[in-house]
Structure formats: structure tokens, C-alpha cells
Design an enzyme around this catalytic site. Structure first.
Site, PDB file in Angstrom:
ATOM      1  N   CYS A   1      -1.878   9.300   2.597  1.00  0.00           N
ATOM      2  CA  CYS A   1      -1.629   8.669   1.292  1.00  0.00           C
ATOM      3  C   CYS A   1      -2.661   9.137   0.288  1.00  0.00           C
ATOM      4  O   CYS A   1      -2.370   9.292  -0.883  1.00  0.00           O
ATOM      5  CB  CYS A   1      -1.653   7.162   1.431  1.00  0.00           C
ATOM      6  SG  CYS A   1      -3.108   6.532   2.243  1.00  0.00           S
TER       7      CYS A   1
ATOM      8  N   GLU B   1       0.884  -1.177   0.000  1.00  0.00           N
ATOM      9  CA  GLU B   1       0.000   0.000   0.000  1.00  0.00           C
ATOM     10  C   GLU B   1       0.911   1.214   0.000  1.00  0.00           C
ATOM     11  O   GLU B   1       1.547   1.514   1.013  1.00  0.00           O
ATOM     12  CB  GLU B   1      -0.908  -0.017   1.213  1.00  0.00           C
ATOM     13  CG  GLU B   1      -1.743  -1.289   1.235  1.00  0.00           C
ATOM     14  CD  GLU B   1      -3.103  -1.116   1.853  1.00  0.00           C
ATOM     15  OE1 GLU B   1      -4.015  -1.825   1.443  1.00  0.00           O
ATOM     16  OE2 GLU B   1      -3.242  -0.288   2.768  1.00  0.00           O
TER      17      GLU B   1
HETATM   18  P1  NAD Z   1       8.795   4.537   4.085  1.00  0.00           P
HETATM   19  O1  NAD Z   1       8.748   3.741   2.842  1.00  0.00           O
HETATM   20  O2  NAD Z   1       9.913   5.474   4.286  1.00  0.00           O
HETATM   21  O3  NAD Z   1       8.794   3.575   5.369  1.00  0.00           O
HETATM   22  C1  NAD Z   1       7.771   2.645   5.588  1.00  0.00           C
HETATM   23  C2  NAD Z   1       8.276   1.553   6.468  1.00  0.00           C
HETATM   24  O4  NAD Z   1       9.294   0.828   5.781  1.00  0.00           O
HETATM   25  C3  NAD Z   1       8.904   2.006   7.773  1.00  0.00           C
HETATM   26  O5  NAD Z   1       8.516   1.140   8.794  1.00  0.00           O
HETATM   27  C4  NAD Z   1      10.381   1.916   7.496  1.00  0.00           C
HETATM   28  O6  NAD Z   1      11.171   1.724   8.650  1.00  0.00           O
HETATM   29  C5  NAD Z   1      10.443   0.687   6.606  1.00  0.00           C
HETATM   30  N1  NAD Z   1      11.611   0.615   5.726  1.00  0.00           N
HETATM   31  C6  NAD Z   1      12.319   1.627   5.191  1.00  0.00           C
HETATM   32  N2  NAD Z   1      13.293   1.158   4.388  1.00  0.00           N
HETATM   33  C7  NAD Z   1      13.201  -0.201   4.415  1.00  0.00           C
HETATM   34  C8  NAD Z   1      13.918  -1.255   3.805  1.00  0.00           C
HETATM   35  N3  NAD Z   1      14.950  -1.012   2.981  1.00  0.00           N
HETATM   36  N4  NAD Z   1      13.533  -2.509   4.049  1.00  0.00           N
HETATM   37  C9  NAD Z   1      12.495  -2.791   4.862  1.00  0.00           C
HETATM   38  N5  NAD Z   1      11.788  -1.829   5.494  1.00  0.00           N
HETATM   39  C10 NAD Z   1      12.125  -0.552   5.268  1.00  0.00           C
HETATM   40  O7  NAD Z   1       7.400   5.304   4.166  1.00  0.00           O
HETATM   41  P2  NAD Z   1       6.855   6.264   5.320  1.00  0.00           P
HETATM   42  O8  NAD Z   1       7.590   7.533   5.269  1.00  0.00           O
HETATM   43  O9  NAD Z   1       6.780   5.552   6.610  1.00  0.00           O
HETATM   44  O10 NAD Z   1       5.360   6.494   4.857  1.00  0.00           O
HETATM   45  C11 NAD Z   1       4.994   7.448   3.925  1.00  0.00           C
HETATM   46  C12 NAD Z   1       4.576   6.808   2.636  1.00  0.00           C
HETATM   47  O11 NAD Z   1       3.598   5.809   2.884  1.00  0.00           O
HETATM   48  C13 NAD Z   1       3.922   7.779   1.675  1.00  0.00           C
HETATM   49  O12 NAD Z   1       4.371   7.520   0.377  1.00  0.00           O
HETATM   50  C14 NAD Z   1       2.444   7.450   1.815  1.00  0.00           C
HETATM   51  O13 NAD Z   1       1.671   7.825   0.716  1.00  0.00           O
HETATM   52  C15 NAD Z   1       2.489   5.983   2.007  1.00  0.00           C
HETATM   53  N6  NAD Z   1       1.276   5.474   2.647  1.00  0.00           N
HETATM   54  C16 NAD Z   1       0.420   4.722   1.909  1.00  0.00           C
HETATM   55  C17 NAD Z   1      -0.758   4.265   2.475  1.00  0.00           C
HETATM   56  C18 NAD Z   1      -1.740   3.455   1.679  1.00  0.00           C
HETATM   57  O14 NAD Z   1      -2.630   2.896   2.287  1.00  0.00           O
HETATM   58  N7  NAD Z   1      -1.632   3.355   0.373  1.00  0.00           N
HETATM   59  C19 NAD Z   1      -1.060   4.583   3.799  1.00  0.00           C
HETATM   60  C20 NAD Z   1      -0.163   5.352   4.520  1.00  0.00           C
HETATM   61  C21 NAD Z   1       1.002   5.784   3.943  1.00  0.00           C
END
Ligand code: NAD
Length: 454
Positions: free
Chosen positions: A261, A226
Site C-alpha cells: 500500500c 485502510e
Molecule cells: P480488495 O478491495 O479487492 O479486497 C480486500 C478485501 O475485501 C478482500 O478480503 C475481499 O474479499 C473483500 N471484498 C471484496 N469485495 C467486497 C465486497 N463487495 N464486500 C465486502 N468485502 C469485499 O483489495 P485487495 O486486492 O485485497 O488489496 C489491495 C488493496 O489494498 C490495494 O489498494 C492496497 O493499497 C490496499 N492496502 C492498503 C493497506 C493500508 O494499510 N492502507 C494495506 C494493504 C493493502
């Protein structure tokens, strides 16, 4: 790992990050706990999660305070999130039996055909910080109801909330080892990708989602993503109340500081009503109180992540260099905290980063269009496919546009909303798979086909 308050930049507390050893122990505990959790009657799992839901209600003010401290969300919006999460859980609890019990497909002389929904097993949920309760609940509640056990990795920006969720699940009676929290950021996430989970459920950015998808591909287990969006909204010239539409859509763009999001990220307005709409939109944005998220009546608090300020500045600089105009805001706020002024740009085009890349902050570009056809072309011009919205007094007109947009959600006269009863799904760079609705249960299961002859 320091937990920082984005409003004051002070360290709230320091947590020990999970490493290889502690994660392996947690994984083994999960594996051992899964069979007996799955064997519990569904009614028992429902009852325990009902207790959890009630605890969220009882502790609501305390939990909202923690959420606000670590992500900077205004207190009222933290309360709203908790309320929304409880409503969502309630829907899941009421519908779990309908979607998780065996389905009889054929019943005839000597033959029964039915489908049963078996749990995946030990699932991994790597989550985001912007709505930690809502996006968390989307995964761990149906996953647990379906008989899975869960390794939950909250975002490093929402770790305290993750620990509260764990505490309340245990207090609710969910057995000790059924839900484990993995504390840490990217490195902890990477370690989880190396482990042998039976499914990966990720909420976060496209960049990380793509990486996770690639890393776990060879495991041949479900991997659901997501991801982000660049959600467009079109205001047609036949809207009845331009001021009300401007207010509602401004909220859709700026609620939670634009860190949703499904936040409105691009606005296209019919030329006949453009001036009136922009005037009302601007008035609304300038009426908001920006400040300490614990302050009374504050609508815009700090951003959660310091790094996002530079991204917003870069997008605004790019837009200005290509001919856009800032009507209000446009820069970070002076002083402590990761504050950014709510910003409205006009004179934007789809060649600008502000209209192509996810902003995830209090910034919006508004563009004038001559007709529905131009609006549609511009709305379609994106790598993302999460939601799209049309405001019009004519349902048919709105649907004609929305049907042609490759996005998981279409909104007519509303925006930036999620319903537990409907699938939440992104297309293209916005993700794969869906949570919520009947699909939001089934993704945590393996279907078994039964051919029973007697
Ligand atoms: P992010 O991708 O930076 O991090 C998300 C998660 O992934 C965190 O827990 C982080 O620690 C982990 N992570 C980071 N790098 C990783 C790796 N290499 N391997 C494994 N895990 C890793 O995103 P964010 O800043 O937490 O969230 C914001 C983003 O999420 C925005 O793009 C937003 O639109 C999206 N989002 C989407 C939805 C949806 O339902 N579609 C909902 C909420 C947020």
C-alpha cells in the site's frame, strides 16, 4: 474456492466458502464468547498473544512456505514479513497495558474523573492479501487485547494464511470461539456487511472500502478503512549519495513486486541529478533476479492476481500513447505464472494513468522536475493520501515540502516503511482512521467517562 499458486497457476487446494448459515453460527459463537474473553485480566490476554507470537517464530519457515505458495512472495520476503509481524506484536504486547488501562484525569477532594476503555464487542476484519500477517496483526492483535472477539476474513488470495493464524491462536490458548475465520471472496464479504458487528475494520482497495463504508453507515458503529495509495517520492538535488538513494528508492517501489500500500508509486527527481539518478535506478532494477519465488536470491516473483497484469498493461499503453518511454521491462513474461517484467518509464507526466492510478505492481514512472515547488505541486496532485517521501540532505527543506502534503505519513530519507509506534493512517481515498501506535489500541475501544464523587 480454488487456492491457486500464482507462480505455477496450479491449484494448491480447494476450500469451502462460508455462506449465510456458517457465518451466522460463527457470529453467534463469537457473541457468546465475548463477555468472558473481556473479563479475563489484560495480563492473561497479553500472555496468550505472547504465546501466539512465539508460535509464529517456531513455525516461521513452514508459514513462510505457505505464504509464498499462495501469494507468490519470494521466500525471503515471506520470512521478512513474519519477522516484521512478530516485532509488531511485541511492541503491542509491551504497550497494551499503557494504552488500555483506565486513565485517571482528575483527582481532587471528593472528585475523581477517569476514562476507561471498553471493548467494542464483536468486530469484523475484512483483510487484504499483500501482507496478510502484517495487516492482519494490525487489527486482530490489539482488538483481542482490548477484549474484543474477531471475525477475520482473510483475502481469498491469502486464505491458507488466515487459517494458519486461526490454528496458531488456538494453539496459543486463545479460547476456541474468540477468533473465527470467514473463508471466501466478495460474496462472503457482502454477507458480513449484512450482519450486526460492533465495528468494521477493512484493509483493501478504495473501491471496496467506499462500498463497505456506505453499506455499514446506518449501523452507527465504527468503520475504519485502510486503503490504497499513489505515494510520491521526490529526490532533491542535494542528496549526498545518488547511487545509494537510487537503490533504496528502487527497493521502495519494487519490494513485494510493488504490491505494498505504501510502495513508492511516482518518482520526481530534480533536473540537476536526474540523469545520474535514472542511470543508477535502472542499473539496480536490471540487477534483480526474476523467477520462482522459492528460488535462491529471487527478488521479483509472480504477481498475486492474474487480473493485475491487464491493469499494468493498460497503464503502460496509456503512458506510451501520451509520450512516455519504457527504459526496461514493459510487458508480461512468457510462460506459466503471473509474471511481469520490472518496468521503468521516463518521460511521464501527471496526466498519465501510471502517475494517477494505483499500479500495485512492478512498474514505476520517473519524472524530471525543475525545483521543489514543481515537485510539491505534482506530489499534491492525487486523490490519495497515504505517504509521501523526500530525499534531501536538508531536513528543513524536506519537512517544508512534506508539511504541505495531505498524507498520513511523511518520510525524510526513507520510504515504504511502517512502525508499530506510529499511527498508520490514510487520508482522502487512502482511508479513514488509524491502526498502530496508541491510536491502534483505542480504535478497538469505546471510551467511558467516569465522574466519581464521594
Ligand atoms: P480488495 O478491495 O479487492 O479486497 C480486500 C478485501 O475485501 C478482500 O478480503 C475481499 O474479499 C473483500 N471484498 C471484496 N469485495 C467486497 C465486497 N463487495 N464486500 C465486502 N468485502 C469485499 O483489495 P485487495 O486486492 O485485497 O488489496 C489491495 C488493496 O489494498 C490495494 O489498494 C492496497 O493499497 C490496499 N492496502 C492498503 C493497506 C493500508 O494499510 N492502507 C494495506 C494493504 C493493502
Amino acid at each position: 474456492m480454488n487456492v491457486i499458486n500464482p507462480a505455477s497457476e496450479e491449484i494448491i487446494t480447494t476450500l469451502k466458502e462460508d455462506g449465510q448459515d456458517s457465518l451466522s453460527i460463527k457470529f453467534q459463537l463469537l457473541q457468546a464468547a465475548q463477555p468472558s474473553w473481556a473479563q479475563k485480566p489484560l495480563e492473561v490476554r497479553i500472555e496468550l498473544l505472547r504465546n501466539f507470537c512465539n508460535l509464529l517464530e517456531n513455525d516461521s519457515e513452514h508459514l513462510a512456505g505457505i505464504l509464498t505458495a499462495e501469494v507468490g512472495k519470494p521466500m525471503q520476503q515471506s520470512r521478512n514479513e513474519l519477522k516484521g509481524a512478530r516485532r509488531r506484536i511485541d511492541w503491542m504486547l509491551k504497550n497494551a497495558e499503557k494504552y488500555l488501562t483506565d486513565e485517571l484525569m482528575t483527582f481532587e477532594e471528593g472528585l475523581i474523573e477517569k476514562i476507561s476503555y471498553e471493548p467494542l464487542g464483536v468486530v469484523c476484519n475484512i483483510s487484504a492479501w499483500n501482507y496478510p500477517y502484517l495487516v492482519g496483526v494490525n487489527v486482530f492483535v490489539p482488538a483481542l487485547l482490548a477484549g474484543n472477539v474477531v471475525m477475520y476474513k482473510p483475502s481469498e488470495y491469502a486464505s491458507l494464511t488466515g487459517l494458519q493464524i486461526e490454528k496458531l491462536l488456538k494453539k496459543a490458548g486463545v479460547p476456541e470461539d474468540v477468533f473465527q475465520v470467514a473463508i471466501g471472496g466478495k460474496d462472503t464479504g457482502e454477507l458480513l456487511l449484512d450482519m450486526e458487528f460492533d465495528g468494521y475494520f477493512f484493509t483493501g482497495s478504495y473501491k471496496t472500502g467506499k462500498h463497505i463504508y456506505e453499506c455499514v453507515a446506518s449501523k452507527m458503529v465504527p468503520c475504519q478503512l485502510e486503503l490504497g495509495g499513489k505515494d510520491p517520492l521526490y529526490v532533491a538535488d542535494d542528496v549526498q549519495d545518488i547511487i545509494a538513494v537510487a537503490e533504496a528508492t528502487a527497493d521502495g517501489a519494487f519490494y513485494n513486486n510493488g504490491q505494498s500500500c505504501c510502495a513508492v508509486e511516482r518518482i520526481y527527481v530534480h533536473e540537476k541529478i536526474y540523469d545520474q539518478y535514472v542511470e543508477a535506478f535502472l542499473k539496480e532494477v536490471q540487477s534483480w533476479k526474476v523467477g520462482e519465488p522459492t528460488g535462491q536470491g529471487v527478488y521479483i516473483g509472480p504477481l498475486t492476481r492474474k487480473d493485475q497484469i491487464a491493469i499494468l498493461e493498460h497503464q503502460i499503453d496509456d503512458a506510451l500513447a501520451k509520450g512516455a518511454t519504457v527504459l526496461t521491462g514493459g510487458k508480461r513474461c512468457e510462460g506459466k505464472g503471473y509474471y511481469f517484467e520490472p518496468t521503468v518509464l521516463i518521460g511521464v507526466t501527471n496526466t498519465m494513468k501510471i502517475m494517477q492510478e494505483e499500479s500495485f505492481g512492478p512498474v514505476i514512472g520517473i519524472m524530471k522536475v525543475k525545483d521543489d515547488a514543481e515537485a510539491l505541486t505534482l506530489m499534491q496532485d492525487t486523490q490519495y493520501g497515504l505517504t509521501a517521501a523526500v530525499y534531501s540532505s536538508d531536513e528543513g527543506r524536506a519537512k517544508k515540502i512534506l508539511e504541505q502534503i495531505n498524507a498520513g505519513t511523511g518520510y525524510w530519507n526513507c520510504c515504504d516503511r511502517v512502525s508499530a509506534a506510529l499511527p498508520w493512517s490514510g487520508r482522502k481515498h487512502s482511508g479513514i482512521g488509524a491502526t498502530l501506535s496508541h491510536q491502534g489500541f483505542r480504535v478497538f475501544t469505546k471510551l467511558k467517562a467516569w465522574h466519581l464523587r464521594n
